[in-house]
Design a protein around this motif. Sequence first.
Motif, PDB file in Angstrom:
ATOM      1  N   ALA A 173     -73.744  66.784  29.046  1.00 43.85           N
ATOM      2  CA  ALA A 173     -72.911  65.609  28.773  1.00 43.85           C
ATOM      3  C   ALA A 173     -72.596  65.503  27.281  1.00 43.85           C
ATOM      4  O   ALA A 173     -73.500  65.455  26.445  1.00 43.85           O
ATOM      5  N   LEU A 174     -71.311  65.467  26.963  1.00 45.70           N
ATOM      6  CA  LEU A 174     -70.867  65.342  25.568  1.00 45.70           C
ATOM      7  C   LEU A 174     -70.612  63.878  25.238  1.00 45.70           C
ATOM      8  O   LEU A 174     -70.023  63.137  26.038  1.00 45.70           O
ATOM      9  N   GLU A 175     -71.053  63.460  24.065  1.00 48.75           N
ATOM     10  CA  GLU A 175     -70.862  62.071  23.637  1.00 48.75           C
ATOM     11  C   GLU A 175     -69.371  61.744  23.546  1.00 48.75           C
ATOM     12  O   GLU A 175     -68.576  62.500  22.990  1.00 48.75           O
ATOM     13  N   GLY A 176     -69.004  60.624  24.134  1.00 49.00           N
ATOM     14  CA  GLY A 176     -67.616  60.174  24.079  1.00 49.00           C
ATOM     15  C   GLY A 176     -66.699  60.813  25.105  1.00 49.00           C
ATOM     16  O   GLY A 176     -65.490  60.540  25.106  1.00 49.00           O
ATOM     17  N   LYS A 177     -67.240  61.658  25.974  1.00 50.49           N
ATOM     18  CA  LYS A 177     -66.421  62.307  26.995  1.00 50.49           C
ATOM     19  C   LYS A 177     -67.031  62.058  28.370  1.00 50.49           C
ATOM     20  O   LYS A 177     -68.237  62.195  28.549  1.00 50.49           O
ATOM     21  N   GLN A 178     -66.182  61.694  29.324  1.00 53.18           N
ATOM     22  CA  GLN A 178     -66.687  61.418  30.664  1.00 53.18           C
ATOM     23  C   GLN A 178     -67.294  62.677  31.278  1.00 53.18           C
ATOM     24  O   GLN A 178     -66.691  63.751  31.261  1.00 53.18           O
ATOM     25  N   ALA A 179     -68.490  62.530  31.810  1.00 57.03           N
ATOM     26  CA  ALA A 179     -69.168  63.648  32.457  1.00 57.03           C
ATOM     27  C   ALA A 179     -69.096  63.460  33.969  1.00 57.03           C
ATOM     28  O   ALA A 179     -69.641  62.503  34.508  1.00 57.03           O
ATOM     29  N   PHE A 180     -68.399  64.359  34.632  1.00 57.07           N
ATOM     30  CA  PHE A 180     -68.298  64.292  36.087  1.00 57.07           C
ATOM     31  C   PHE A 180     -69.512  64.960  36.712  1.00 57.07           C
ATOM     32  O   PHE A 180     -70.063  65.930  36.187  1.00 57.07           O
ATOM     33  N   ASP A 181     -69.926  64.430  37.854  1.00 54.03           N
ATOM     34  CA  ASP A 181     -71.136  64.905  38.502  1.00 54.03           C
ATOM     35  C   ASP A 181     -70.923  66.263  39.156  1.00 54.03           C
ATOM     36  O   ASP A 181     -69.791  66.717  39.364  1.00 54.03           O
ATOM     37  N   LEU A 182     -72.030  66.907  39.496  1.00 54.83           N
ATOM     38  CA  LEU A 182     -71.984  68.148  40.263  1.00 54.83           C
ATOM     39  C   LEU A 182     -71.253  67.914  41.576  1.00 54.83           C
ATOM     40  O   LEU A 182     -71.329  66.840  42.163  1.00 54.83           O
ATOM     41  N   HIS A 183     -70.544  68.916  42.037  1.00 52.84           N
ATOM     42  CA  HIS A 183     -69.775  68.892  43.279  1.00 52.84           C
ATOM     43  C   HIS A 183     -68.539  67.992  43.183  1.00 52.84           C
ATOM     44  O   HIS A 183     -67.929  67.667  44.203  1.00 52.84           O
ATOM     45  N   HIS A 184     -68.179  67.589  41.986  1.00 52.82           N
ATOM     46  CA  HIS A 184     -66.966  66.800  41.778  1.00 52.82           C
ATOM     47  C   HIS A 184     -65.822  67.753  41.425  1.00 52.82           C
ATOM     48  O   HIS A 184     -66.032  68.733  40.686  1.00 52.82           O
ATOM     49  N   PRO A 185     -64.595  67.512  41.912  1.00 52.59           N
ATOM     50  CA  PRO A 185     -63.486  68.432  41.620  1.00 52.59           C
ATOM     51  C   PRO A 185     -63.095  68.500  40.155  1.00 52.59           C
ATOM     52  O   PRO A 185     -62.339  69.390  39.763  1.00 52.59           O
ATOM     53  N   GLN A 186     -63.645  67.589  39.324  1.00 58.02           N
ATOM     54  CA  GLN A 186     -63.364  67.630  37.890  1.00 58.02           C
ATOM     55  C   GLN A 186     -64.604  68.026  37.067  1.00 58.02           C
ATOM     56  O   GLN A 186     -64.592  67.891  35.840  1.00 58.02           O
ATOM     57  N   PHE A 187     -65.628  68.515  37.736  1.00 55.28           N
ATOM     58  CA  PHE A 187     -66.822  68.940  36.994  1.00 55.28           C
ATOM     59  C   PHE A 187     -66.472  70.064  36.019  1.00 55.28           C
ATOM     60  O   PHE A 187     -65.771  71.011  36.358  1.00 55.28           O
ATOM     61  N   GLU A 188     -66.979  69.960  34.823  1.00 57.06           N
ATOM     62  CA  GLU A 188     -66.713  70.941  33.782  1.00 57.06           C
ATOM     63  C   GLU A 188     -67.845  70.867  32.753  1.00 57.06           C
ATOM     64  O   GLU A 188     -68.574  69.877  32.690  1.00 57.06           O
ATOM     65  N   PHE A 189     -68.020  71.921  31.978  1.00 58.76           N
ATOM     66  CA  PHE A 189     -69.017  71.893  30.918  1.00 58.76           C
ATOM     67  C   PHE A 189     -68.499  72.633  29.699  1.00 58.76           C
ATOM     68  O   PHE A 189     -67.663  73.527  29.795  1.00 58.76           O
ATOM     69  N   ASP A 190     -69.001  72.224  28.535  1.00 62.80           N
ATOM     70  CA  ASP A 190     -68.627  72.864  27.283  1.00 62.80           C
ATOM     71  C   ASP A 190     -69.364  74.200  27.175  1.00 62.80           C
ATOM     72  O   ASP A 190     -70.579  74.267  27.356  1.00 62.80           O
ATOM     73  N   GLU A 191     -68.633  75.247  26.847  1.00 58.00           N
ATOM     74  CA  GLU A 191     -69.199  76.601  26.869  1.00 58.00           C
ATOM     75  C   GLU A 191     -70.206  76.880  25.762  1.00 58.00           C
ATOM     76  O   GLU A 191     -70.909  77.890  25.805  1.00 58.00           O
ATOM     77  N   SER A 192     -70.333  75.961  24.816  1.00 58.84           N
ATOM     78  CA  SER A 192     -71.359  76.144  23.783  1.00 58.84           C
ATOM     79  C   SER A 192     -72.766  76.017  24.357  1.00 58.84           C
ATOM     80  O   SER A 192     -73.749  76.338  23.676  1.00 58.84           O
ATOM     81  N   ILE A 193     -72.882  75.571  25.602  1.00 59.94           N
ATOM     82  CA  ILE A 193     -74.191  75.481  26.252  1.00 59.94           C
ATOM     83  C   ILE A 193     -74.716  76.867  26.637  1.00 59.94           C
ATOM     84  O   ILE A 193     -75.930  77.062  26.804  1.00 59.94           O
ATOM     85  N   ILE A 194     -73.820  77.840  26.777  1.00 63.57           N
ATOM     86  CA  ILE A 194     -74.219  79.163  27.275  1.00 63.57           C
ATOM     87  C   ILE A 194     -75.251  79.840  26.373  1.00 63.57           C
ATOM     88  O   ILE A 194     -76.314  80.255  26.856  1.00 63.57           O
ATOM     89  N   PRO A 195     -75.003  79.988  25.064  1.00 66.24           N
ATOM     90  CA  PRO A 195     -76.020  80.652  24.229  1.00 66.24           C
ATOM     91  C   PRO A 195     -77.332  79.877  24.156  1.00 66.24           C
ATOM     92  O   PRO A 195     -78.396  80.481  23.941  1.00 66.24           O
ATOM     93  N   ILE A 196     -77.293  78.569  24.352  1.00 61.57           N
ATOM     94  CA  ILE A 196     -78.531  77.781  24.362  1.00 61.57           C
ATOM     95  C   ILE A 196     -79.405  78.204  25.539  1.00 61.57           C
ATOM     96  O   ILE A 196     -80.608  78.441  25.402  1.00 61.57           O
ATOM     97  N   GLY A 197     -78.783  78.322  26.726  1.00 65.91           N
ATOM     98  CA  GLY A 197     -79.515  78.772  27.906  1.00 65.91           C
ATOM     99  C   GLY A 197     -80.043  80.185  27.745  1.00 65.91           C
ATOM    100  O   GLY A 197     -81.183  80.489  28.128  1.00 65.91           O
ATOM    101  N   VAL A 198     -79.224  81.064  27.161  1.00 67.32           N
ATOM    102  CA  VAL A 198     -79.637  82.456  26.946  1.00 67.32           C
ATOM    103  C   VAL A 198     -80.848  82.521  26.024  1.00 67.32           C
ATOM    104  O   VAL A 198     -81.832  83.220  26.304  1.00 67.32           O
ATOM    105  N   GLN A 199     -80.805  81.785  24.930  1.00 66.04           N
ATOM    106  CA  GLN A 199     -81.918  81.815  23.977  1.00 66.04           C
ATOM    107  C   GLN A 199     -83.202  81.276  24.586  1.00 66.04           C
ATOM    108  O   GLN A 199     -84.288  81.812  24.338  1.00 66.04           O
ATOM    109  N   LEU A 200     -83.078  80.228  25.398  1.00 66.12           N
ATOM    110  CA  LEU A 200     -84.286  79.644  25.986  1.00 66.12           C
ATOM    111  C   LEU A 200     -84.930  80.589  26.997  1.00 66.12           C
ATOM    112  O   LEU A 200     -86.156  80.780  26.984  1.00 66.12           O
ATOM    113  N   PHE A 201     -84.120  81.189  27.864  1.00 66.14           N
ATOM    114  CA  PHE A 201     -84.670  82.170  28.800  1.00 66.14           C
ATOM    115  C   PHE A 201     -85.317  83.337  28.043  1.00 66.14           C
ATOM    116  O   PHE A 201     -86.443  83.741  28.324  1.00 66.14           O
TER     117      PHE A 201
END
Length: 399
Positions: A355-383
């Motif tokens: 969830a990005l501050e100031g931007k509506q976050a649509f829930d999972l399974h919603h036709p407008q669900f989307e995420f900011d791609e800057s989350i990808i390297p965060i997940g990679v580094q943690l794994f």
Amino acid sequence: MIIKEQIKVSEEVTQKLIEIRRHLHQHPELSFQEYNTCGYIARVLEEWGIPYNRIGETGIFVDIIGGNRQGPHIGIRADIDALPIQEQTGLPFSSANQGVMHACGHDGHTTILLGTVYQLHRLRDKISGRVRCIFQPGEEADGAAQQLIDLGVLETPSIDGMLALHLWPHLPHGTIGIKYGAITASCDDFTIEIEGKSGHSARPHQAIDAITISSQIIQALHTLVTKSSNPVEPVVVHIGKINGGTASNIVADKVVLEGTTRAVTFETRKKLKSQLINLCESIAKSFGGKANVHYKDGHPPVINSEWVTKAVEECAAELFGSEKVVQLKEPSMGADDFGTFAQIVPSTYFRLGTALEGKQAFDLHHPQFEFDESIIPIGVQLFTSTVLTKLSRGVEEKC
């Protein structure tokens, strides 16, 4: 010793992962139909010179064998299937497949695991043991995880611990949601076929009204939550579909109810099943009718193991700061078939906030669900960091 700079995802790799994510998002496939998705994953791995194995029709896994072969065998799982939803995001890389969308973030999960494979393969000399990265089809359907288990994905060698993540629009972007114990519920479905006796509405005493029986059953099912379950333990019994009757002046002889149950412990899950069946049969019998209950066991709850969860929690705090680690107060009553793996292997399943501050976050399974791609390297580094700095110590230490 592994330092942050060694596991950092380079800008070049990040751009490649964004390219991968957009391709996956634009070409989603439903459960057990992920032929092109599986083929694309294989091509990416071939491009990187990383060997892989096919499993089942649309599954694929990568074994990364460390320079020090003595050590634990860790599994990481990502789901690769999409949902039967018409996308409404307006993204330039929106789904090209009518009525199919990555509305649950599985394109992100797959991309993060591919990035993790790349990083771990690059750092394989620093790994103790083996890491098995599993790209699982059919998570949105029933029995997909069990199929892979039956095909031996947790064997040769046996897996000692497993990790999985899920993008989560209910947490701020870049935060990691940790939960010890149950983090998701079981999900079992049922169909109740109520048999009565047809007749004229003017002479109801000569008939057995299946609609009346169904209404009594629906009301009574609520007591399984309010009176038959531990009041501090979350439970769901839900009727989502009713079908019965042919005309306003005819007593219905048949009604079909369809619903779902959710529980966060195996004991309650088992108890719910037997109570629901007995309750329906007893009520129908008391009215002179009959209830045939068809109960389908679905996903078990995901129960996180303490030592694997602790490894992720400690690593997340070291990488991103303790303020980025959130202790989830309650489990989700949603389900994930990762619970099938967690029943067999000590595991943890954690949330990665989007969830990005100031931007509506649509829930999972919603036709407008989307995420900011800057989350990808965060997940990679943690794994990557969790495997290298925590789990490589050896399972016997239990972190």
